[in-house]
Every structure is written in C-alpha cells, then in structure tokens.
Write a protein that holds these residues in place. Structure first.
Motif, mmCIF file in Angstrom:
data_model
loop_
_atom_site.group_PDB
_atom_site.id
_atom_site.type_symbol
_atom_site.label_atom_id
_atom_site.label_comp_id
_atom_site.label_asym_id
_atom_site.label_seq_id
_atom_site.Cartn_x
_atom_site.Cartn_y
_atom_site.Cartn_z
ATOM 1 N N VAL A 44 0.854 -1.182 0.000
ATOM 2 C CA VAL A 44 0.000 0.000 0.000
ATOM 3 C C VAL A 44 0.892 1.234 0.000
ATOM 4 O O VAL A 44 1.820 1.350 0.815
ATOM 5 C CB VAL A 44 -0.931 0.018 1.226
ATOM 6 N N GLY A 45 0.640 2.161 -0.903
ATOM 7 C CA GLY A 45 1.379 3.418 -0.913
ATOM 8 C C GLY A 45 0.875 4.346 0.176
ATOM 9 O O GLY A 45 -0.329 4.559 0.315
ATOM 10 N N VAL A 46 1.791 4.880 0.958
ATOM 11 C CA VAL A 46 1.463 5.780 2.060
ATOM 12 C C VAL A 46 2.236 7.075 1.862
ATOM 13 O O VAL A 46 3.431 7.059 1.521
ATOM 14 C CB VAL A 46 1.832 5.161 3.426
ATOM 15 N N VAL A 47 1.567 8.200 2.054
ATOM 16 C CA VAL A 47 2.223 9.491 1.926
ATOM 17 C C VAL A 47 1.951 10.316 3.174
ATOM 18 O O VAL A 47 0.833 10.356 3.685
ATOM 19 C CB VAL A 47 1.751 10.247 0.666
ATOM 20 N N ALA A 48 3.020 10.924 3.698
ATOM 21 C CA ALA A 48 2.916 11.905 4.772
ATOM 22 C C ALA A 48 3.195 13.257 4.130
ATOM 23 O O ALA A 48 4.341 13.578 3.800
ATOM 24 C CB ALA A 48 3.908 11.599 5.885
ATOM 25 N N ALA A 49 2.133 14.035 3.919
ATOM 26 C CA ALA A 49 2.221 15.245 3.101
ATOM 27 C C ALA A 49 2.305 16.494 3.969
ATOM 28 O O ALA A 49 1.568 16.651 4.946
ATOM 29 C CB ALA A 49 1.021 15.336 2.164
ATOM 30 N N VAL A 50 3.220 17.379 3.573
ATOM 31 C CA VAL A 50 3.308 18.723 4.140
ATOM 32 C C VAL A 50 2.933 19.696 3.022
ATOM 33 O O VAL A 50 3.537 19.672 1.950
ATOM 34 C CB VAL A 50 4.720 19.031 4.663
ATOM 35 N N GLY A 55 1.354 23.723 -3.057
ATOM 36 C CA GLY A 55 1.041 22.303 -2.965
ATOM 37 C C GLY A 55 1.978 21.584 -2.020
ATOM 38 O O GLY A 55 2.531 22.174 -1.076
ATOM 39 N N PRO A 56 2.198 20.277 -2.236
ATOM 40 C CA PRO A 56 3.052 19.502 -1.338
ATOM 41 C C PRO A 56 4.485 20.047 -1.348
ATOM 42 O O PRO A 56 5.047 20.301 -2.412
ATOM 43 C CB PRO A 56 3.003 18.083 -1.914
ATOM 44 N N SER A 57 5.063 20.232 -0.183
ATOM 45 C CA SER A 57 6.422 20.752 -0.091
ATOM 46 C C SER A 57 7.422 19.608 -0.189
ATOM 47 O O SER A 57 7.063 18.419 -0.226
ATOM 48 C CB SER A 57 6.615 21.500 1.230
ATOM 49 N N THR A 58 8.701 19.962 -0.196
ATOM 50 C CA THR A 58 9.756 18.953 -0.301
ATOM 51 C C THR A 58 9.894 18.132 0.978
ATOM 52 O O THR A 58 10.643 17.156 0.997
ATOM 53 C CB THR A 58 11.097 19.630 -0.612
ATOM 54 N N ASP A 59 9.194 18.511 2.039
ATOM 55 C CA ASP A 59 9.202 17.704 3.269
ATOM 56 C C ASP A 59 8.231 16.531 3.183
ATOM 57 O O ASP A 59 8.206 15.681 4.087
ATOM 58 C CB ASP A 59 8.839 18.574 4.480
ATOM 59 N N THR A 60 7.413 16.462 2.153
ATOM 60 C CA THR A 60 6.499 15.337 1.965
ATOM 61 C C THR A 60 7.304 14.070 1.695
ATOM 62 O O THR A 60 8.268 14.082 0.931
ATOM 63 C CB THR A 60 5.549 15.615 0.798
ATOM 64 N N VAL A 61 6.912 12.979 2.351
ATOM 65 C CA VAL A 61 7.648 11.714 2.232
ATOM 66 C C VAL A 61 6.683 10.571 1.938
ATOM 67 O O VAL A 61 5.475 10.662 2.208
ATOM 68 C CB VAL A 61 8.466 11.405 3.495
ATOM 69 N N PHE A 62 7.238 9.473 1.365
ATOM 70 C CA PHE A 62 6.459 8.322 0.954
ATOM 71 C C PHE A 62 6.917 7.076 1.685
ATOM 72 O O PHE A 62 8.038 6.995 2.185
ATOM 73 C CB PHE A 62 6.609 8.083 -0.557
#
Length: 478
Positions: A44-50, A55-62
């Motif tokens: 399952v793909g999971v994203v923690a979005a900032v 839009g989504p910043s570079t701190d967003t991680v997968f």
C-alpha cells in the motif's frame, strides 16, 4: 501486467529508499494498513504530506507497507503532516480522502523530537470494475512530490487521483489506481509540477476493462517508453491558440497530434510559429496551425496511415537591445513542395524527414518538431535618426524585423503596381531576414549588427512622434 506493476513498485521503492536513507534520526511514524477482516495489507502506498503555498512541499515523504502491513516513515522535526494511503481495489480512495467530507478519519501529525508515532487505517476491499492507468514522465523537478489524476471528459468531472515523487533526474511514474472501467476516450490523465508551474497530460484512447464482453480492454493501461510525457514540452496551463482540423471539424475523440516546436538544443520551445500542413487523403489536403506562447500545437481529426508533410515558416523571438534574441531557420519537407503529392510519381517510396508526421493509429501521437537556430552573421545596418535640419534626435527607438513580402528581382518588376498578380511571378521573391530587435538610439545613432542576409522592415520612433515612422524595407546582411 503483474510484472509491469512490480517494475513500477520497485522503482517507487528505490526512490523512497533514497529519501529515507538520507534522513537523520528524528520523528517517525509507523503507518499500519489492515483490511475489514483485520488482515494486514501489503504494497500500500502511504504518503505523509506537508502542504505549502504551491502544494506539497519537499518535506512530503512516501512509504510502502511491507508484508506485515507496516510502513515506517521518517519525518522532519517541527512539521505538520497529513497522512494518506492508496492501493488498487480498496476504499477509501485518494480522491475520497481529499474530497469526501464524510471520510473519517483524517490523520494529522505534528512531528516533534525523536518520537515514534503510530497510525492505523482500515482499507476495505470493496471496489470492483476498477483498473489502473500508468504514465511515465520526465523533465520534472528532481525529488519533487507531484499530484496527478484522471479527468472524465464525458461527465466533465475529476476522477481518480494519484501521488508520486520524481527521482534525482526528474523522471518517474504516476500510477492512478481505482479508475472505473470505461471505453476509449473517456479519460485524460495528467500530472502537475508546482515548481515549474507546468502540467502534462494525454487522452486515454484505449478501453480500460477486464477483457470481457461487458468491459473490453486491459485492467492496466501503461503509457511508458516512447509514450513518456516530458515536462520540457509542457505548458502552464495547457492552451493552444490555433489548431489544424482535417475536414473542417474538431474531432470528438480529442487531438490526433499533440506537438511542440523546439530548438535543436531540446530545451527551448519556440512560440508563435506558423505551420502549414499538407497530405494526400484521396485528394490534396492543406491546412495550418500556429504554436502558442509555449511552442505547443494540436492537430485534430487526422486519418490513420497517412503521412502529413510540414512547412514551418521560421522566425525570430523578440528582444530588447539585441539581448537573448534568437532566430530559427524555416523548414519545409521536400514532399510538401511537390506540385501534387497525390500523384503516383510524387507518392512513391516516401521517405519523410524527421519533422513530418506519420500518423499510424487513432491514438494520440506526440510529436516534437525541431528547428535549427539561425546563427548571427556579419551584416550591419547603421541607423542615424535626424531631424529635417540634420540634427540628431536622441532617445529614439529603432526596430528591425523580418520582411516576408515579395521583393522585385529587377528594375521592371514594378512597372504595373496595380496588377497584384505579378507579385506571385518569378519577378518577385520572398526572402525575409532573420532578426527581430529593438534598439535604443540614445544619441540618435544605433548599430544593428549580426544580421543574416535577407529583407528587413525598419521602424523608428522618436520622442516627438506619436507612432512609428516606417522607413521602408532594407536588404541587409550577407
């Protein structure tokens, strides 16, 4: 298609591993995904979005869940995260998590210190008659979180959504899951890069289904390899000024050709360039199109199996005081110049140039046309701006641009100026020069240099004139 999905997943895992390996030990979140029967769900793909201003910043991680249904994701200290997940066949979808006010729960985490957070989601395997559409891309901002999705062109509604991350070289795959089965030409898949402020997309001109009579087509439609979309050829936003339509009407199935005219450096799109199109479709067919400010154009309603021959007019971009002015050589295929391309002699053993279009199917074709930059030459025109008394007029402005009008080849060519048909005779030729520059004649003098051979139109403005003083044409350069 399973092997293809594994390839996409491995690419995603590789990109994720690059991001997590570089992260320092700090706050983390363990996301657990289970189904309605409390069984763990893997892959399952999971994203923690900032989210930032664009839009989504570079701190967003997968992350991707393992066989135990867990994804351990490193977070940045002092950032607020929204958690989302997506997998094929399970609800809630990404679109529901973003847009459905009834969806619960929405998960938020404020990451602080070396804390391990936990969050559990229940994914219900209840979606049927849904498939996936995959779009490979290039030219994106490296290591950037990108949102994309599919748009239902029939209902004029946004469909399923997807999230991806570009690799170190700006390439990657957008996978949009849980797209309802539908016929060809129902969907458009698109992707947006907020850093570049550019979007790319294409019409999905294949059936999405399960290879049954009710739902023909494959459950996964991959646009990869030669079908890769490149942000270099993208526009912000997608807009085309004019289109070329065979038969005089716009095709209901969308554009036959999505094209861009670029310099041979593969970087610079060329705006506002005229295109003449010619083909043999049982008769000699002629039409034209024009690129927009981002070099993009569209051709509609083309016939599969037909070669379309192009004539590109060439021209110059505008510049101030000669800075960054670029001119591009015209292009014309040899077959375009044939008196009758439908004749047996002219249509034998065709060998189209790289810029011509061989339209092979009813699916949309993506075409990049390349023009050579016109190098500066040694031609010069010295301009002296003076009053009737002979005094220089300072702070004047001088403009030079290509003159495409017919010029006489001998002194008798203009003997009958009222007979306009003579301008099409061999006594007149079109030979525009390639420069388009504004120069300020601060002292009343301006030097226009670097001019290739050709005909130019020269215009002069003074502080005392309400409009341009057209001084006529000049043949300059060498």
């Amino acid at each position: 298609m399973r092997s293809f999905n594994k390839l996409i997943l491995s690419a995603a895992l590789f990109a994720i591993s690059l991001g997590t390996a570089a992260a320092s030990i700090g706050p983390r979140v363990n996301v657990h995904i289970k189904d309605q029967f409390n069984n763990p769900v893997k892959y399952v793909g999971v994203v923690a979005a900032v989210f930032g201003m664009n839009g989504p910043s570079t701190d967003t991680v997968f992350g991707v869940t393992d066989s135990s249904g867990n994804a351990l994701i490193n977070l940045a200290d002092g950032k607020s995260y929204n958690l989302y997940f997506s997998t094929q066949g399970y609800s809630p979808t990404i679109s529901d998590q973003f847009n459905n006010p009834a969806y619960d729960p929405n998960r938020y985490i404020f990451a602080s210190g070396p804390t391990l957070y936990f969050s559990t989601f229940t994914a219900t395997k209840d979606l049927t008659n849904v498939g996936s559409i995959v779009q490979q891309f290039a030219g994106a901002t490296p290591n950037r979180v990108l949102f994309g999705g599919v748009y239902n062109m029939l209902s004029q509604m946004q469909g399923a959504s997807g999230i991806t991350v570009s690799s170190n070289d700006g390439t990657g795959f957008l996978v949009v899951d849980n797209v309802p089965y539908a016929g060809a030409n129902t969907y458009n898949i698109g992707l947006y890069d907020p850093t570049l402020n550019r979007g790319i997309g294409r019409n999905v001109m294949s059936f999405l289904g399960n290879n049954t009579q009710a739902y023909p087509g494959d459950s996964v439609i991959p646009y990869v390899g030669a079908a890769t979309l490149n942000f270099v050829q993208a526009v912000p936003p997608t807009r085309v000024e004019t289109t070329s339509t065979q038969g005089g009407g716009t095709s209901a199935t969308g554009a036959s050709v999505e094209g861009v005219i670029m310099s041979t450096d593969n970087v610079t799109p060329i705006p506002h360039m005229g295109i003449n199109v010619k083909a043999c479709v049982g008769y000699q067919w002629n039409n034209w199109a024009n690129t927009d400010e981002n070099g993009r154009f569209q051709l509609y309603g083309l016939t599969p199996g037909v070669t379309y021959y192009l004539n590109i007019m060439g021209g110059c971009t505008w510049s101030q005081n000669g800075q960054n002015n670029k001119c591009y050589q015209p292009y014309s295929s040899s077959q375009f110049k044939a008196p009758d391309i439908c004749s047996g002699v002219d249509n034998v053993n065709l060998d189209p140039s790289g810029n011509d279009i061989v339209y092979v199917s009813s699916d949309v074709a993506y075409k990049t046309i390349k023009l050579k930059e016109m190098p500066k030459s040694i031609g010069q025109i010295q301009v002296y701006v003076k009053s009737n008394s002979g005094a220089f007029i300072p702070n004047s402005n001088v403009n030079i641009n290509p003159d495409g009008s017919p010029w006489p080849t001998d002194q008798f060519s203009c003997s009958n100026p009222n007979n306009f048909s003579i301008y099409a005779s061999t006594n007149f030729v079109n030979s525009p020069g390639f420069s388009n520059t504004n120069m300020q004649a601060a002292t009343g003098y301006a030097l226009l240099d670097g001019l290739p051979s050709g005909n130019y139109m020269l215009n002069v403005w003074t502080p005392f004139s309400s409009g341009g003083n057209n001084q006529g044409g000049f043949n300059g350069g060498r």
